[in-house]
Write an enzyme that holds these catalytic residues in place. Structure first.
Site, PDB file in Angstrom:
ATOM      1  N   HIS A 139      -3.125   3.321   5.878  1.00 19.03           N
ATOM      2  CA  HIS A 139      -1.866   2.663   6.237  1.00 19.03           C
ATOM      3  C   HIS A 139      -1.073   2.374   4.964  1.00 19.03           C
ATOM      4  CE1 HIS A 139       1.032   0.171   8.296  1.00 19.03           C
ATOM      5  NE2 HIS A 139       0.747  -0.856   7.508  1.00 19.03           N
ATOM      6  N   LYS A 155       7.355  -2.367   2.845  1.00 20.22           N
ATOM      7  CA  LYS A 155       6.968  -1.079   2.258  1.00 20.22           C
ATOM      8  C   LYS A 155       8.026  -0.010   2.552  1.00 20.22           C
ATOM      9  CE  LYS A 155       3.045  -0.897   4.438  1.00 20.22           C
ATOM     10  NZ  LYS A 155       3.121  -2.212   5.152  1.00 20.22           N
ATOM     11  N   ASP A 174       4.226   4.905   6.832  1.00 18.35           N
ATOM     12  CA  ASP A 174       3.365   4.241   7.811  1.00 18.35           C
ATOM     13  C   ASP A 174       1.915   4.746   7.771  1.00 18.35           C
ATOM     14  OD1 ASP A 174       3.054   2.318  10.010  1.00 18.35           O
ATOM     15  OD2 ASP A 174       2.558   4.096  11.176  1.00 18.35           O
ATOM     16  N   ARG A 188      -0.542 -10.719 -15.589  1.00 20.05           N
ATOM     17  CA  ARG A 188       0.679 -10.951 -16.367  1.00 20.05           C
ATOM     18  C   ARG A 188       0.699 -10.168 -17.670  1.00 20.05           C
ATOM     19  NH1 ARG A 188       2.273 -17.169 -16.690  1.00 20.05           N
ATOM     20  NH2 ARG A 188       4.186 -16.124 -17.428  1.00 20.05           N
TER      21      ARG A 188
END
Length: 342
Positions: free
Chosen positions: A140, A161, A179, A245
């Site tokens: 997916h 998305k 999808d 980060r």
């Protein structure tokens, strides 16, 4: 995963010529990507004959067959023409032996040919069959081509998305699948992603519905497949969650036998995900070429620590020298100081 491939598809994709059996191309199917070179079989050794494979005859096999008698060669060819044999392929634009054509006609087995060398024909057929017959896994997500890198965008439903993929397409990148992404392993280091036939070139945008990317943006906005180089996971932002980060927190996702790098991007209002994904793609490519911004930051930080440490040491030395000088002045005889002042 396809159970079999028709010989007709092989002829079309491997660009083979048909010497005999054009009417049987759709009936004959191939269930394995392995190709057989029947050298031992020409000598009469059939103990381990792989009848289910494509039988490829090159210069060596054809040259050897020319030295055989008609009866011996016909007997060998009849044994090679089994009901489950998909087809025979003759390379290097060589003429197939008459005995092969005679035996193949009895079993309705196509005889094919190519002007390419045996190695090239073998490679072309193997690559095509491996792609078609490879085990597939449905994931997916959305697969896009960004600066030539196949990036699979994953995340919970409704996180954005497809909208991010649409923005990337508008910025000149290409859509492969939305999808649901069909992934298969091409070799030990490469995964290939493609779209199911029913979803090809289509994109679902909530509130609008299904759009055809190729119709709206042109053929340059889509691709049929691409290698999966990087996975970008979109996650809802929260203060409790910890996100990388410095760029040294890349994880790997194991799909089949291949490890695919994965980075997680927090999603919150005001963040332009398309631009962030473009930057991630360029940074990933830079790292693949040997440049790592995190290493540059670490090096700069270490240099700064060294400079500050050296400055601190110099300052402490000056303070120590000043303290010793003051101590010497305080410890002198006051009378001597008066005499010297006169």
């Amino acid at each position: 995963m396809a159970d079999s491939v028709s010989v007709a598809d092989l002829v079309e994709n491997a660009r083979l010529d048909v010497y005999y059996g054009k009417e049987y191309l759709d009936e004959r199917t191939i269930s394995t990507s392995d190709i057989s070179r029947p050298g031992l079989e020409l000598t009469g050794f059939f103990n381990y004959y792989p009848a289910k494979r494509i039988q490829l005859l090159g210069i060596t096999e054809i040259s050897y067959s020319k030295g055989m008698t008609h009866e011996a060669l016909l007997d060998v060819m009849q044994q090679m023409c089994q009901p489950q044999t998909p087809a025979f392929v003759v390379s290097t634009q060589l003429d197939p032996p008459e005995e092969l054509l005679e035996a193949a006609k009895k079993e309705h087995i196509p005889v094919l040919g190519s002007k390419l060398t045996t190695s090239r024909v073998l490679s072309n057929m193997t690559n095509y069959l491996e792609d078609k017959l490879a085990e597939r896994k449905s994931i997916h997500g959305v697969l896009v081509d960004v600066y030539g890198l196949g990036i699979m965008i994953t995340g919970d439903s409704g996180i954005g998305k497809s909208e991010t993929a649409l923005e990337l397409v508008k910025r000149g990148h290409r859509l492969i699948a939305d999808d649901r992404v069909e992934v298969y392993q091409q070799n030990e280091q490469t995964l290939v992603g493609t779209a199911p036939a029913i979803l090809r070139h289509l994109l679902e945008i909530r509130g609008i519905g299904i759009i055809d990317v190729m119709t709206l943006f042109g053929t340059g906005a889509v691709r049929s497949q691409t290698n999966v180089s990087l996975i970008i996971h979109l996650a809802n932002y929260s203060k409790e969650a910890k996100f990388d980060r410095l760029g040294n927190g890349t994880q790997n996702v194991h799909i089949f036998d291949v490890d695919v790098p994965k980075i997680t991007i927090p999603v919150r209002t005001g963040r332009n995900l398309a631009i962030i994904i473009e930057a991630a793609a360029m940074n990933f490519r830079a790292q693949s070429m040997g440049y790592d911004a995190t290493e540059t930051f670490d090096r700069n930080l270490n240099n700064l620590i060294k400079v500050n440490s050296k400055a601190d040491a110099t300052h402490k030395k000056e303070e120590k020298n000043l303290a010793e000088k003051n101590k010497d002045l305080i410890g002198e005889d006051p009378k001597k100081s008066d005499d010297s002042g006169r």
